[in-house]
Design a protein around this motif. Structure first.
Motif, mmCIF file in Angstrom:
data_model
loop_
_atom_site.group_PDB
_atom_site.id
_atom_site.type_symbol
_atom_site.label_atom_id
_atom_site.label_comp_id
_atom_site.label_asym_id
_atom_site.label_seq_id
_atom_site.Cartn_x
_atom_site.Cartn_y
_atom_site.Cartn_z
ATOM 1 N N LEU A 103 60.016 -41.244 -11.307
ATOM 2 C CA LEU A 103 60.694 -42.437 -10.815
ATOM 3 C C LEU A 103 59.703 -43.572 -10.549
ATOM 4 C CD1 LEU A 103 63.302 -40.740 -8.503
ATOM 5 C CD2 LEU A 103 63.721 -41.845 -10.699
ATOM 6 N N LYS A 104 58.557 -43.241 -10.005
ATOM 7 C CA LYS A 104 57.538 -44.269 -9.755
ATOM 8 C C LYS A 104 57.024 -44.864 -11.063
ATOM 9 C CE LYS A 104 56.136 -42.654 -5.219
ATOM 10 N NZ LYS A 104 55.109 -41.966 -4.426
ATOM 11 N N TYR A 128 65.501 -44.670 -4.098
ATOM 12 C CA TYR A 128 64.386 -45.470 -4.580
ATOM 13 C C TYR A 128 64.939 -46.831 -4.985
ATOM 14 C CZ TYR A 128 61.729 -41.111 -5.121
ATOM 15 O OH TYR A 128 61.077 -39.932 -4.898
ATOM 16 N N ARG A 129 64.106 -47.866 -4.842
ATOM 17 C CA ARG A 129 64.475 -49.212 -5.261
ATOM 18 C C ARG A 129 63.524 -49.645 -6.361
ATOM 19 N NH1 ARG A 129 63.672 -53.195 -0.746
ATOM 20 N NH2 ARG A 129 61.553 -53.035 -1.470
ATOM 21 N N HIS A 130 64.065 -50.283 -7.388
ATOM 22 C CA HIS A 130 63.201 -50.803 -8.446
ATOM 23 C C HIS A 130 62.401 -51.960 -7.884
ATOM 24 C CE1 HIS A 130 61.809 -52.288 -12.311
ATOM 25 N NE2 HIS A 130 62.099 -51.059 -12.759
ATOM 26 N N TYR A 158 68.917 -49.493 -7.634
ATOM 27 C CA TYR A 158 68.505 -48.345 -6.830
ATOM 28 C C TYR A 158 68.781 -47.077 -7.611
ATOM 29 C CZ TYR A 158 68.385 -51.480 -2.812
ATOM 30 O OH TYR A 158 68.090 -52.502 -1.948
ATOM 31 N N PHE A 176 60.159 -47.620 -9.732
ATOM 32 C CA PHE A 176 60.883 -47.393 -8.483
ATOM 33 C C PHE A 176 59.918 -46.974 -7.384
ATOM 34 C CE2 PHE A 176 64.206 -46.742 -11.645
ATOM 35 C CZ PHE A 176 65.274 -47.413 -11.088
#
Length: 130
Positions: free
Chosen positions: A27-28, A60-62, A73, A32
């Motif tokens: 995700l990172k 998580y938020r972009h 999100y 995110f």
């Protein structure tokens, strides 16, 4: 007659969750970053009637909004398979859900993120503080 060993029978395949650290790194790599829950920790232990997804799921938020200002999100179930892309941190309406994926197919998630930005005019500004 000579006995021959039989081939092991394969167990049915199940969709297993990725290790939390691996899912977090995926995700990172898409831009995110984890967000903190908006409720105190003691409130997270109780179901939230107004939300479609329990507050204890990791969100998580972009790092950037879409060009039209829409945030992105992702809800991630670190102990289960799947993701859900949303336009808000706390879901209240079905319309806030972009897509829900039942598997950990990272390429599929990546395509949905790219599609989201394409539908919203491209990548916009970075969130303040990032």
């Amino acid at each position: 007659m000579v006995a021959t060993p039989s081939a092991p029978v394969a167990a049915p395949r199940r969709a297993y969750a990725l290790f939390p650290a691996l899912k977090d790194s995926y995700l990172k790599s898409l831009g995110f970053s984890p967000v903190q829950p908006t409720k105190p920790l003691d409130a997270l232990a109780f179901p939230q009637r107004w939300a479609y997804v329990p507050s204890e799921d990791v969100r998580y938020r972009h790092s950037c909004t879409a060009a039209d200002g829409t945030p992105l999100y992702v809800y991630a179930w670190l102990e289960e398979s799947g993701y859900m892309l949303t336009t808000t941190q706390n879901i209240r309406f079905q319309e806030e859900i972009v897509v829900e994926l039942a598997t950990n197919d990272f390429q599929q998630l990546q395509l949905h993120v790219l599609n989201f930005f394409a539908q919203h005019g491209g990548v916009g500004k970075a969130f303040a503080g990032q």
